[in-house]
Scaffold this active site. Structure first.
Site, PDB file in Angstrom:
ATOM      1  CB  SER A 123      -0.808   0.174   1.258  1.00 32.83           C
ATOM      2  OG  SER A 123      -1.257   1.335   1.633  1.00 32.83           O
ATOM      3  CE1 TYR A 148      -3.006   0.398   4.691  1.00 34.21           C
ATOM      4  CE2 TYR A 148      -3.833  -1.773   5.473  1.00 34.21           C
ATOM      5  CZ  TYR A 148      -3.629  -0.659   4.365  1.00 34.21           C
ATOM      6  OH  TYR A 148      -3.692  -1.386   3.067  1.00 34.21           O
ATOM      7  CE  LYS A 152      -1.528  -4.176   3.502  1.00 31.49           C
ATOM      8  NZ  LYS A 152      -1.727  -5.555   3.066  1.00 31.49           N
TER       9      LYS A 152
END
Ligand code: WQD
Length: 355
Positions: A123, A148, A152
């Site tokens: 991402s 988050y 990643k």
């Protein structure tokens, strides 16, 4: 090809593209954040009934059993993860536990069963708050703005380290903001619970499923004060996965782990997305400016030249296509909900004895 998170938004669109390009696919998805019904949509588009193993990838033995049952897996596309920036700020441990443990289990099985090719759903959040955009794959990674984003960034590091001692070739695909629905309108984004992402928040407000939509902040240092993102149609994202697998299988990769940005190269503000949505769908959205959302990056969009030149990937859809298909899909969901409701009512009314 094993697709983890195959019942999810990007996973389901990628399965359609893989099948269209001749791949045979199985899915692992515990449907904690997805609906297995989406496989019917995939079947309507492709004619193929994809097998999904409803397994929690955080449970190693259950994950291992799927690999044991499918010894001929040639490649893995690993989507399965929680992906809401806002939610991760509220529940960091849940995000690290789920996103990292599932990756570790899939990697362990990949190594044990000698699966040669691994594509990872990364991402643009790995860039943190970049000093400037567009960002290239060589732009220095800053600290992520959310747990988050950490999962990643850590995921990329884990893969790069893990495959150095074995014959796995990997591609890391850094998505910018995937939005829209498959042009057949048979599959699309259907978040469980209140929508965290911008476009489902817009479409659910427009269809009346939720109240007014909140714009998280209009005091950012951007052209209209709202955050800038690089929105990319989910079918363009899906196609890039097929190209990434083709690239690995044909052994064109120069390094055992290659990174690609998947964005259009255009940045749009939240307010510009709303205006485009209103324009192409001939409606006005009920929205209000609200406070900033913790974890949000101010502005980021992609330099996508590497994916274009190395993978031969050319995004086909523009922002209007994204807003049009997103709205058509939301209307389809509403239509199906109404149909179910009227079927339920007709069953109820037929079962009540006439007075
Ligand atoms: C976009 C903008 C919000 C909701 C996403 C995915 C993440 C990753 C990167 C793939 C922000 C604003 C949102 C709302 C709003 N993609 N917004 N009102 O945070 O960029 O992250 O793309 O891996 O998985 O989550 O996307 O859609 O949540 O937010 O104003 O109701 O829209 O503040 O500026 P984000 P998003």
């Amino acid at each position: 090809i094993l697709v983890t998170g195959g019942c999810g938004y990007i996973g389901s669109h990628t399965i359609v593209d893989l099948i269209k390009n001749g791949y045979e696919v199985i899915s692992i998805d515990n449907n904690s954040r997805s609906d297995v019904e989406i496989l019917k949509g995939i079947e309507k588009i492709t004619g193929i009934k994809v097998k999904n193993y409803c397994v929690d990838l955080c449970v190693f033995d259950d994950t291992h059993a799927v690999f044991q049952e499918n010894p001929d897996i040639e490649g893995i596309i690993h989507f399965a993860a929680y992906k809401s920036v806002g939610e991760s700020v509220q529940n960091p441990i849940m995000y690290f536990e789920n996103n990292i443990n599932s990756l570790l289990n899939v990697l362990k099985c990949c190594i044990e069963f000698g699966v040669p090719f691994f594509v990872f759903s990364s991402s643009c959040t790995v860039y943190g708050n970049p000093d400037s955009s567009p960002v290239t794959e060589n732009t220095a990674l800053k600290l992520p703005e959310s747990p988050y984003g950490y999962t990643k960034q850590m995921g990329e590091q884990i893969i790069q380290q893990a495959i150095n001692n074995c014959d796995i070739q990997a591609v890391l695909l850094r998505y910018f903001n995937p939005v829209g629905a498959h042009p057949s309108i048979q599959i699309g984004e259907n978040p469980i619970g209140p929508p965290a992402n911008l476009v489902p928040a817009i479409t659910q407000s427009a269809i009346g499923k939720t109240g007014f939509m909140k714009v998280h902040g209009s005091d950012y240092p951007t052209r209209d004060g709202s955050c800038i993102r690089d929105y990319i149609h989910v079918s363009d994202i899906a196609y890039a996965h097929t190209l990434a697998l083709d690239y690995l299988i044909s052994e064109k990769n120069k390094k055992n782990c290659e990174v690609f940005n998947l964005g259009t190269g255009n940045g749009y503000t939240v307010l510009e997305v709303i205006k485009t949505f209103e324009k192409v769908n001939h409606l006005s959205l009920n929205y209000k400016i609200s406070e900033r959302r913790p974890g949000d990056v101010i502005s980021i969009f992609a330099n996508n030249e590497k994916a274009k030149s190395v993978l031969g990937w050319i995004p086909q859809y523009n922002l209007e296509d994204m807003m049009r298909t997103a709205w058509q899909w939301e209307m389809k969901l509403k239509e199906e909900e109404n149909k179910k409701e009227s079927q339920y009512l007709s069953i109820i009314s037929s079962s009540v004895p006439a007075i």
